[in-house]
Design a protein around this motif. Structure first.
Motif, PDB file in Angstrom:
ATOM      1  N   LEU A  99      -4.859 -50.055  -7.361  1.00  0.00           N
ATOM      2  CA  LEU A  99      -5.825 -49.147  -6.798  1.00  0.00           C
ATOM      3  C   LEU A  99      -7.183 -49.671  -6.311  1.00  0.00           C
ATOM      4  O   LEU A  99      -7.914 -49.212  -5.557  1.00  0.00           O
ATOM      5  N   GLU A 100      -7.673 -50.614  -7.459  1.00  0.00           N
ATOM      6  CA  GLU A 100      -8.759 -51.304  -7.042  1.00  0.00           C
ATOM      7  C   GLU A 100      -8.994 -52.215  -5.869  1.00  0.00           C
ATOM      8  O   GLU A 100     -10.157 -52.055  -5.074  1.00  0.00           O
ATOM      9  N   GLN A 101      -7.904 -52.718  -5.565  1.00  0.00           N
ATOM     10  CA  GLN A 101      -7.652 -53.529  -4.520  1.00  0.00           C
ATOM     11  C   GLN A 101      -7.829 -52.493  -3.216  1.00  0.00           C
ATOM     12  O   GLN A 101      -8.430 -52.898  -2.305  1.00  0.00           O
ATOM     13  N   LEU A 102      -6.996 -51.544  -3.267  1.00  0.00           N
ATOM     14  CA  LEU A 102      -7.052 -50.559  -2.062  1.00  0.00           C
ATOM     15  C   LEU A 102      -8.494 -50.074  -1.666  1.00  0.00           C
ATOM     16  O   LEU A 102      -8.865 -49.749  -0.683  1.00  0.00           O
ATOM     17  N   LEU A 103      -9.143 -49.720  -3.056  1.00  0.00           N
ATOM     18  CA  LEU A 103     -10.266 -49.043  -2.826  1.00  0.00           C
ATOM     19  C   LEU A 103     -11.614 -49.813  -2.859  1.00  0.00           C
ATOM     20  O   LEU A 103     -12.598 -49.266  -2.680  1.00  0.00           O
ATOM     21  N   TYR A 155     -14.873 -58.758 -18.758  1.00  0.00           N
ATOM     22  CA  TYR A 155     -13.572 -57.860 -18.316  1.00  0.00           C
ATOM     23  C   TYR A 155     -13.374 -56.899 -19.359  1.00  0.00           C
ATOM     24  O   TYR A 155     -12.961 -55.739 -18.835  1.00  0.00           O
ATOM     25  N   THR A 156     -13.402 -57.266 -20.376  1.00  0.00           N
ATOM     26  CA  THR A 156     -13.403 -56.212 -21.700  1.00  0.00           C
ATOM     27  C   THR A 156     -14.006 -55.071 -21.495  1.00  0.00           C
ATOM     28  O   THR A 156     -13.321 -53.820 -21.499  1.00  0.00           O
ATOM     29  N   PHE A 157     -15.210 -55.007 -21.331  1.00  0.00           N
ATOM     30  CA  PHE A 157     -16.078 -53.930 -21.196  1.00  0.00           C
ATOM     31  C   PHE A 157     -15.919 -53.170 -19.843  1.00  0.00           C
ATOM     32  O   PHE A 157     -15.703 -52.089 -19.907  1.00  0.00           O
ATOM     33  N   ARG A 158     -15.630 -54.114 -18.817  1.00  0.00           N
ATOM     34  CA  ARG A 158     -15.185 -53.331 -17.412  1.00  0.00           C
ATOM     35  C   ARG A 158     -14.280 -52.451 -17.557  1.00  0.00           C
ATOM     36  O   ARG A 158     -14.232 -51.321 -17.123  1.00  0.00           O
ATOM     37  N   VAL A 159     -13.240 -53.048 -17.943  1.00  0.00           N
ATOM     38  CA  VAL A 159     -11.827 -52.194 -17.609  1.00  0.00           C
ATOM     39  C   VAL A 159     -11.916 -50.940 -18.730  1.00  0.00           C
ATOM     40  O   VAL A 159     -11.371 -49.943 -18.314  1.00  0.00           O
ATOM     41  N   LEU A 160     -12.625 -51.154 -19.898  1.00  0.00           N
ATOM     42  CA  LEU A 160     -12.625 -49.777 -20.658  1.00  0.00           C
ATOM     43  C   LEU A 160     -13.550 -48.881 -19.920  1.00  0.00           C
ATOM     44  O   LEU A 160     -13.402 -47.699 -20.096  1.00  0.00           O
ATOM     45  N   LEU A 161     -14.585 -49.478 -19.258  1.00  0.00           N
ATOM     46  CA  LEU A 161     -15.533 -48.197 -18.608  1.00  0.00           C
ATOM     47  C   LEU A 161     -14.883 -47.714 -17.453  1.00  0.00           C
ATOM     48  O   LEU A 161     -14.972 -46.471 -17.147  1.00  0.00           O
ATOM     49  N   THR A 162     -14.228 -48.333 -16.822  1.00  0.00           N
ATOM     50  CA  THR A 162     -13.467 -47.992 -15.848  1.00  0.00           C
ATOM     51  C   THR A 162     -12.274 -47.027 -16.068  1.00  0.00           C
ATOM     52  O   THR A 162     -12.312 -45.720 -15.352  1.00  0.00           O
ATOM     53  N   GLY A 163     -11.618 -47.141 -17.087  1.00  0.00           N
ATOM     54  CA  GLY A 163     -10.748 -46.393 -17.440  1.00  0.00           C
ATOM     55  C   GLY A 163     -11.426 -45.121 -18.063  1.00  0.00           C
ATOM     56  O   GLY A 163     -10.765 -43.877 -17.684  1.00  0.00           O
ATOM     57  N   ILE A 164     -12.563 -44.818 -18.688  1.00  0.00           N
ATOM     58  CA  ILE A 164     -13.043 -43.918 -19.247  1.00  0.00           C
ATOM     59  C   ILE A 164     -13.561 -43.103 -17.941  1.00  0.00           C
ATOM     60  O   ILE A 164     -13.428 -41.695 -17.964  1.00  0.00           O
ATOM     61  N   HIS A 165     -14.285 -43.778 -17.119  1.00  0.00           N
ATOM     62  CA  HIS A 165     -14.829 -43.185 -15.985  1.00  0.00           C
ATOM     63  C   HIS A 165     -13.748 -42.470 -15.106  1.00  0.00           C
ATOM     64  O   HIS A 165     -13.699 -41.331 -14.679  1.00  0.00           O
ATOM     65  N   LEU A 166     -12.470 -43.246 -14.953  1.00  0.00           N
ATOM     66  CA  LEU A 166     -11.434 -42.480 -14.149  1.00  0.00           C
ATOM     67  C   LEU A 166     -10.784 -41.321 -14.925  1.00  0.00           C
ATOM     68  O   LEU A 166     -10.556 -40.208 -13.993  1.00  0.00           O
ATOM     69  N   HIS A 170     -12.133 -38.757 -12.202  1.00  0.00           N
ATOM     70  CA  HIS A 170     -11.075 -38.951 -11.302  1.00  0.00           C
ATOM     71  C   HIS A 170     -11.392 -39.918 -10.073  1.00  0.00           C
ATOM     72  O   HIS A 170     -11.186 -39.395  -8.906  1.00  0.00           O
ATOM     73  N   GLU A 171     -12.178 -40.821 -10.419  1.00  0.00           N
ATOM     74  CA  GLU A 171     -12.635 -41.739  -9.383  1.00  0.00           C
ATOM     75  C   GLU A 171     -12.290 -43.289 -10.026  1.00  0.00           C
ATOM     76  O   GLU A 171     -12.726 -43.447 -11.093  1.00  0.00           O
ATOM     77  N   VAL A 172     -11.758 -44.031  -9.012  1.00  0.00           N
ATOM     78  CA  VAL A 172     -11.830 -45.468  -9.446  1.00  0.00           C
ATOM     79  C   VAL A 172     -13.014 -46.162  -9.186  1.00  0.00           C
ATOM     80  O   VAL A 172     -13.631 -46.285  -7.959  1.00  0.00           O
ATOM     81  N   GLN A 173     -13.769 -46.690 -10.112  1.00  0.00           N
ATOM     82  CA  GLN A 173     -14.831 -47.588 -10.016  1.00  0.00           C
ATOM     83  C   GLN A 173     -14.877 -48.606 -10.853  1.00  0.00           C
ATOM     84  O   GLN A 173     -14.571 -48.686 -12.025  1.00  0.00           O
TER      85      GLN A 173
END
Length: 260
Positions: A99-103, A155-166, A170-173
């Motif tokens: 999804l991140e690649q697509l968006l 990466y650890t912080f980034r993916v946790l924050l991306t998951g929380i935000h999603l 309801h948005e992939v950031q």
């Protein structure tokens, strides 16, 4: 579709044109997308190619994934693409990576089919994507424990924050700097981003004011708990309703290609 040039990269039009199979899109992923590239970061290009009918209808297994690596102006670059059907199958799983690649807003090449996939993306989001980000974070946190490098820590912080935000928005950031403006995170993360800009494989131990391992462990555990809570309270559906439309997009794109 809005596209954004990637500063400092060579013109990739020729690379796209040289691919054996036509590309439906190619975007920049990796550290450039995540907002913490270093001066010597590799450039990760990801996308989708379209196999001809002869290769998907015959008995010989099709080459659904293709990889190319090369050097451009001193930068190591790699292009990994999946056939449209394989990419669609990945999209139907709780796979935040595709999804991140697509968006990705860092678009190297696009087509109407790319735009159609992007239009379907909001309907592909489910609460089960939290599982992807939870697992990814655990893997990167273990890697940081072995290497001490800034990259897996970020990466650890980034993916946790991306998951929380999603789960919440309801948005992939995928951009860490943007996420730090919308999700509560430790103040020192911005300093880690600045430190990594100097070297792709820089170590936390080289920082003068590095946070203690105990503090980081507590912060990571707090974000993991926040992701758990966000998953439990999200209004994202359990299943996507876009499967049939995604299948039709694959079929019609293949038929329109006409090539055998």
């Amino acid at each position: 579709m809005t596209t954004h040039p990637v500063s400092g990269l060579s013109d990739l039009t020729r690379v796209v044109a040289e691919q054996q199979y036509p590309l439906l899109f190619a975007t920049v992923s990796g550290a450039h997308l995540y907002g913490f590239p270093s001066r010597d970061s590799d450039v990760d290009l990801r996308g989708v190619h379209l196999l001809p009918l002869r290769e998907v209808l015959g008995l010989t297994p099709a080459q659904e994934t293709r990889t190319r690596m090369w050097d451009a102006d001193g930068l190591e670059m790699d292009l990994v693409t999946h056939d449209l059907a394989k990419f669609a199958r990945l999209l139907l799983r709780p796979n935040g990576y595709v999804l991140e690649q697509l968006l990705s807003p860092l678009v190297v090449h696009t087509t109407p089919e790319h735009a159609a996939l992007v239009d379907l993306a909001p309907r592909l989001l489910t609460l089960h994507h939290a599982r992807h980000y939870r697992g990814f974070a655990k893997t990167q946190w273990r890697l940081f424990g072995k290497t001490g490098e800034l990259k897996p820590l970020l990466y650890t912080f980034r993916v946790l924050l991306t998951g929380i935000h999603l789960m919440r928005a309801h948005e992939v950031q995928a951009d860490l700097s943007t996420l730090l403006d919308s999700v509560r995170a430790p103040d020192y993360v911005r300093d880690l981003v600045t430190a990594k800009a100097a070297a792709e494989h820089g170590h936390l131990s080289t920082l003068d004011c590095a946070p203690s391992h105990e503090r980081m462990t507590g912060d990571v555990e707090a974000l993991q708990a926040a992701l758990d809570e966000a998953e439990q309270s999200t209004t994202l559906p359990e299943e996507t309703d876009a499967g049939a439309d995604l299948n039709e997009l694959v079929v019609q794109t293949r038929l329109r290609s006409g090539g055998i």
